[in-house]
Design a protein around this motif. Structure first.
Motif, PDB file in Angstrom:
ATOM      1  N   LEU A  80      -0.654 -10.457  -1.705  1.00 48.81           N
ATOM      2  CA  LEU A  80      -0.696  -9.262  -2.537  1.00 48.81           C
ATOM      3  C   LEU A  80      -1.201  -8.076  -1.734  1.00 48.81           C
ATOM      4  N   ARG A  81      -1.124  -6.905  -2.374  1.00 46.48           N
ATOM      5  CA  ARG A  81      -1.760  -5.702  -1.868  1.00 46.48           C
ATOM      6  C   ARG A  81      -2.781  -5.250  -2.914  1.00 46.48           C
ATOM      7  N   THR A  82      -3.945  -4.809  -2.432  1.00 46.34           N
ATOM      8  CA  THR A  82      -4.923  -4.217  -3.342  1.00 46.34           C
ATOM      9  C   THR A  82      -4.999  -2.724  -3.087  1.00 46.34           C
ATOM     10  N   VAL A  83      -5.270  -1.969  -4.121  1.00 49.13           N
ATOM     11  CA  VAL A  83      -5.389  -0.517  -4.040  1.00 49.13           C
ATOM     12  C   VAL A  83      -6.792  -0.142  -4.491  1.00 49.13           C
ATOM     13  N   GLY A  84      -7.434   0.735  -3.701  1.00 52.01           N
ATOM     14  CA  GLY A  84      -8.813   1.078  -4.006  1.00 52.01           C
ATOM     15  C   GLY A  84      -9.700  -0.114  -3.734  1.00 52.01           C
ATOM     16  N   GLU A  85     -10.736  -0.254  -4.495  1.00 54.53           N
ATOM     17  CA  GLU A  85     -11.628  -1.409  -4.364  1.00 54.53           C
ATOM     18  C   GLU A  85     -11.170  -2.523  -5.301  1.00 54.53           C
ATOM     19  N   GLY A  86      -9.922  -2.941  -5.132  1.00 53.83           N
ATOM     20  CA  GLY A  86      -9.387  -4.001  -5.979  1.00 53.83           C
ATOM     21  C   GLY A  86      -9.038  -3.543  -7.369  1.00 53.83           C
ATOM     22  N   VAL A  87      -8.976  -2.232  -7.593  1.00 58.11           N
ATOM     23  CA  VAL A  87      -8.655  -1.706  -8.929  1.00 58.11           C
ATOM     24  C   VAL A  87      -7.229  -2.072  -9.319  1.00 58.11           C
ATOM     25  N   VAL A  88      -6.335  -2.073  -8.337  1.00 55.57           N
ATOM     26  CA  VAL A  88      -4.933  -2.420  -8.568  1.00 55.57           C
ATOM     27  C   VAL A  88      -4.577  -3.595  -7.661  1.00 55.57           C
ATOM     28  N   HIS A  89      -3.904  -4.599  -8.216  1.00 56.29           N
ATOM     29  CA  HIS A  89      -3.313  -5.684  -7.438  1.00 56.29           C
ATOM     30  C   HIS A  89      -1.796  -5.572  -7.577  1.00 56.29           C
ATOM     31  N   ALA A  90      -1.076  -5.766  -6.483  1.00 55.64           N
ATOM     32  CA  ALA A  90       0.382  -5.651  -6.520  1.00 55.64           C
ATOM     33  C   ALA A  90       1.013  -6.852  -5.829  1.00 55.64           C
ATOM     34  N   TYR A  91       1.978  -7.471  -6.516  1.00 61.90           N
ATOM     35  CA  TYR A  91       2.740  -8.570  -5.923  1.00 61.90           C
ATOM     36  C   TYR A  91       4.181  -8.098  -5.775  1.00 61.90           C
ATOM     37  N   LEU A  92       4.679  -8.046  -4.537  1.00 59.28           N
ATOM     38  CA  LEU A  92       5.940  -7.361  -4.254  1.00 59.28           C
ATOM     39  C   LEU A  92       6.923  -8.222  -3.465  1.00 59.28           C
ATOM     40  N   GLY A 138       1.562   7.861 -10.240  1.00 56.41           N
ATOM     41  CA  GLY A 138       0.580   8.941 -10.240  1.00 56.41           C
ATOM     42  C   GLY A 138      -0.590   8.749  -9.301  1.00 56.41           C
ATOM     43  N   TYR A 139      -0.473   7.859  -8.322  1.00 53.41           N
ATOM     44  CA  TYR A 139      -1.538   7.687  -7.345  1.00 53.41           C
ATOM     45  C   TYR A 139      -1.323   8.634  -6.161  1.00 53.41           C
ATOM     46  N   SER A 140      -2.367   8.814  -5.360  1.00 56.87           N
ATOM     47  CA  SER A 140      -2.296   9.759  -4.242  1.00 56.87           C
ATOM     48  C   SER A 140      -1.658   9.101  -3.026  1.00 56.87           C
ATOM     49  N   LEU A 141      -1.413   9.916  -2.015  1.00 59.78           N
ATOM     50  CA  LEU A 141      -0.843   9.419  -0.761  1.00 59.78           C
ATOM     51  C   LEU A 141      -1.894   8.830   0.165  1.00 59.78           C
ATOM     52  N   THR A 142      -3.139   8.899  -0.221  1.00 60.85           N
ATOM     53  CA  THR A 142      -4.209   8.428   0.675  1.00 60.85           C
ATOM     54  C   THR A 142      -5.031   7.309   0.035  1.00 60.85           C
ATOM     55  N   GLU A 143      -4.423   6.573  -0.878  1.00 59.76           N
ATOM     56  CA  GLU A 143      -5.127   5.438  -1.478  1.00 59.76           C
ATOM     57  C   GLU A 143      -5.432   4.386  -0.408  1.00 59.76           C
ATOM     58  N   LYS A 144      -6.568   3.757  -0.543  1.00 59.78           N
ATOM     59  CA  LYS A 144      -6.942   2.677   0.366  1.00 59.78           C
ATOM     60  C   LYS A 144      -6.212   1.409  -0.054  1.00 59.78           C
ATOM     61  N   ILE A 145      -5.336   0.906   0.828  1.00 58.45           N
ATOM     62  CA  ILE A 145      -4.504  -0.262   0.530  1.00 58.45           C
ATOM     63  C   ILE A 145      -4.817  -1.359   1.542  1.00 58.45           C
ATOM     64  N   ALA A 146      -4.952  -2.578   1.054  1.00 61.52           N
ATOM     65  CA  ALA A 146      -5.273  -3.691   1.946  1.00 61.52           C
ATOM     66  C   ALA A 146      -4.550  -4.944   1.486  1.00 61.52           C
ATOM     67  N   PRO A 147      -4.129  -5.831   2.419  1.00 59.87           N
ATOM     68  CA  PRO A 147      -3.528  -7.112   2.038  1.00 59.87           C
ATOM     69  C   PRO A 147      -4.607  -8.094   1.583  1.00 59.87           C
ATOM     70  N   VAL A 148      -4.240  -8.938   0.646  1.00 62.74           N
ATOM     71  CA  VAL A 148      -5.171  -9.969   0.174  1.00 62.74           C
ATOM     72  C   VAL A 148      -4.350 -11.173  -0.276  1.00 62.74           C
ATOM     73  N   VAL A 149      -4.887 -12.356  -0.086  1.00 68.54           N
ATOM     74  CA  VAL A 149      -4.214 -13.577  -0.517  1.00 68.54           C
ATOM     75  C   VAL A 149      -4.991 -14.164  -1.689  1.00 68.54           C
ATOM     76  N   VAL A 150      -4.289 -14.401  -2.805  1.00 67.62           N
ATOM     77  CA  VAL A 150      -4.897 -15.001  -3.997  1.00 67.62           C
ATOM     78  C   VAL A 150      -4.016 -16.177  -4.421  1.00 67.62           C
ATOM     79  N   ALA A 151      -4.588 -17.349  -4.433  1.00 67.07           N
ATOM     80  CA  ALA A 151      -3.879 -18.578  -4.855  1.00 67.07           C
ATOM     81  C   ALA A 151      -2.563 -18.743  -4.107  1.00 67.07           C
ATOM     82  N   GLY A 152      -2.567 -18.383  -2.841  1.00 73.82           N
ATOM     83  CA  GLY A 152      -1.379 -18.544  -2.018  1.00 73.82           C
ATOM     84  C   GLY A 152      -0.379 -17.419  -2.125  1.00 73.82           C
ATOM     85  N   LEU A 153      -0.638 -16.429  -2.943  1.00 71.67           N
ATOM     86  CA  LEU A 153       0.258 -15.273  -3.079  1.00 71.67           C
ATOM     87  C   LEU A 153      -0.226 -14.127  -2.193  1.00 71.67           C
TER      88      LEU A 153
END
Length: 646
Positions: free
Chosen positions: A581-593, A564-579
């Protein structure tokens, strides 16, 4: 653990199931054994139900199948096309290449009731227009089938000749499911405008009455498309139509248009104005049925300004001595448009600028009383014949951008800008959708409208990759599909505005997406698969649930859409503890893929310590370690974090 780990839905909403759920909430007595009891439903409605054997409506072969096509969920997705985008990281505009039926289903999750205005210019069904085919079994197959230009029998699908016998039915079967889905996307104040010509205008009107409701009809505007007319017809046809419906007429956001006819001819210390007669010119209203609106004004005939206007009063005094009653052209008693209270509020003695009621002598003798009308806007009329709305203007606009004619009969930017002005506000972040984008005129028009008034409107364009003809300028220029033409036009329009508006900050970018099959193998199976194929599919799931060639951003886009998220969400790569990840918004969502690198519990603990509102982990990343998955769920529960898998 099922209550603590949410699974991303595999498909778009099932509208039949959702409708039944809404009925169960509204009328629980019509649900029996999990199904709708139609007879009970009719019994409850009683006198409000119609006799199905004798009722008015639009019926055609294939209508039920067309409705099922709109209700059938899809597992299809949209894949980012960054190379064909502009300002990907900052823009809120979207261009989608793909079949609009599937795309409209995909948009339902996030954009439900979020679109302020829809404008479409669908195929007019002249016999040579492309009519989108639907096989009503699996919409994505329809799209992939059409891109090969042949159906299963090898028959060409690019025309809808009237000799086929279902000339109008084919067109209605194409339009019906798309309009059903489009209605869901409109806000309660939303408006849809559809360009059409005489070929299908009568049926489109009836179809929209059914889909949007007859009570939500706003107007059928006549536009002058061609001043000279099409002279091969018995009467030279110069017109087309724009059919306008509201999502909910009582709430519809229909705005007045700026006056462009120089009607504010006069000026005083408060600004420009025009004089509008205060007498009610409607012959139904007069002294007999509106006695409170029949009263005298008193005019000062000895002090007239340079425009011939004199001051008025509601009381007789030593200056205002001339009595004026409302009379029609036959001399009979009429009435004013305002009562004495409102009139008194608009008369300021000794201040001619502040006084909004004046009088003027007329050539036939006597005096008329006028209101100073300062409104700079007016209601749109239902005939648009300005030069700017003719098709030739659209052709000229495309030629100016490309330096050559790349598209036949594009809709003029100013025509669509006029509709945009009717249905949107510049400062409201309104979204404008066009799912028959053609050459991209609607996106271009939104850009131009925002440039005019520094607006924040956003646009979504959808266009099938219809091949350009072999001999066309577009094909010679390397643009093999109509969607490529639209993207190129929008890019040129964006860059042109960038150069013209160096100091103005409007959104001149767009994110491009491509309609594609799901990247998750577990979601590809259809409901009517046979047993052997289902068993093989379940066996394959033990190996992997996501396609090995799927990129992380492709997977994330699909997951976000289905959550249910939009097509224009702000997405950025981030590294946490060597993983990674992708963050969505201002870090509201973290995704490990990353399905190839199994995270440790300590690494996941570090991710949880980042305190996102939601954590998404690819199911394959656990590599079958249910204990790791359970421990993650407990960590997230202790922090109030939603954990989702896909």
């Amino acid at each position: 653990m099922s209550e603590e780990v949410h699974e991303t839905p595999s498909a778009t909403p099932n509208f039949q199931t959702e409708l039944a759920a809404q009925l169960a909430e509204l009328m629980p007595e019509v649900i029996a054994d999990g199904k709708v009891d139609v007879e009970k439903f009719k019994e409850l409605l009683d006198g409000d139900a119609t006799d199905s054997s004798e009722r008015f409506g639009l019926f055609w072969p294939g209508k039920k199948r067309a409705l099922r096509a709109a209700q059938e969920p899809t597992t299809a997705t949209l894949r980012p096309d960054v190379d064909n985008s502009k300002d990907w990281d900052t823009t809120k505009n979207v261009f989608i290449e793909g079949d609009n039926l599937e795309v409209l289903k995909i948009l339902q999750k996030h954009y439900h009731a979020k679109i302020k205005m829809i404008y479409i210019d669908p195929p007019y069904n002249t016999g040579n227009d492309f009519v989108y085919p639907d096989n009503y079994k699996e919409g994505l197959d329809t799209y992939l089938e059409w891109t090969r230009q042949l159906n299963e029998e090898g028959k060409n699908l690019s025309t809808n000749a009237d000799t086929e016998g279902r000339y109008h039915s084919n067109w209605l079967n194409m339009m019906y499911p798309r309009l059903k889905l489009a209605r869901n996307l409109l806000t309660p104040e939303g408006v849809i405008a559809i360009s059409i010509d005489d070929n299908e205008a009568p049926r489109l009107r009836q179809l929209c009455d059914e889909v949007f409701g007859e009570a939500n009809f706003v107007a059928q505007v006549v536009t002058q498309a061609n001043k000279g007319g099409r002279d091969y017809l018995p009467l030279a046809q110069t017109h087309e139509y724009v059919l306008i419906y509201a999502r909910r007429y009582s709430d519809a956001g229909i705005y007045e248009l700026p006056k462009i006819d120089n009607s504010l001819r006069f000026q005083d210390g408060l600004g420009r104005y025009e004089c509008r007669e205060l007498r009610n010119r409607n012959p139904r209203f007069n002294r007999a049925n509106r006695p409170n609106l029949f009263y005298p004004f008193y005019v000062d005939p000895n002090n007239v300004d340079s425009n011939g206007y004199a001051s008025v009063s509601l009381e007789l005094d030593d200056r205002h001595t001339l009595e004026v009653y409302p009379h029609n052209s036959q001399g009979n008693d009429s009435c004013w448009r305002w009562g004495t209270t409102k009139a008194g509020q608009n008369i300021v003695q000794g201040d001619p600028d502040a006084s909004q009621i004046v009088a003027k002598a007329v050539r036939t003798g006597g005096w008329n009383v006028y209101e100073k009308n300062r409104r700079s806007t007016q209601k749109a009329k239902t005939i648009w014949d300005e030069t700017e709305v003719r098709t030739e203007a659209g052709t000229r606009e495309v030629r100016q951008l490309f330096g050559k004619s790349m598209f036949d009969h594009p809709k003029p930017v100013d025509l669509i800008k006029k509709i945009i002005a009717l249905a949107t506000r510049p400062d409201a972040d309104d979204i404008v959708l066009d799912f028959f984008a053609g050459s991209g005129s609607t996106g271009h028009a939104v850009l131009a409208a925002n440039a005019d008034d520094s607006g924040n409107r956003r646009w979504i364009q959808v266009q099938l990759p219809e091949p350009t003809t072999e001999a066309s300028e577009a094909r010679r220029s390397g643009l093999e599909t109509l969607s490529a033409v639209a993207r190129a036009r929008l890019s040129l329009a964006c860059y042109k505005l960038d150069s013209e508006l160096a100091s103005q900050t409007i959104d001149t970018g767009f994110r491009a997406f491509l309609l594609a099959d799901t990247s998750f193998s577990k979601w590809k199976v259809s409901s009517d698969v046979d047993r052997t194929e289902l068993e093989q599919h379940l066996f394959d799931l033990r190996v992997s649930s996501s396609s090995d060639d799927a990129l992380a951003d492709d997977l994330l886009t699909e997951i976000l859409l289905k959550q249910g998220y939009s097509l224009t969400e702000k997405i950025a790569p981030v590294v946490v503890a060597g993983l990674n990840l992708r963050t969505v918004g201002e870090g509201v969502v973290h995704a490990y893929l990353d399905e190839h690198v199994k995270p440790t519990l300590e690494q996941l603990r570090a991710v949880v310590d980042e305190d996102p509102a939601r954590l998404i982990v690819l199911e394959d990343a656990f590599q079958g370690d249910d204990q790791l998955k359970t421990n993650l769920a407990q960590l997230c529960k202790s922090k109030g974090i939603e954990v989702w898998t896909a």
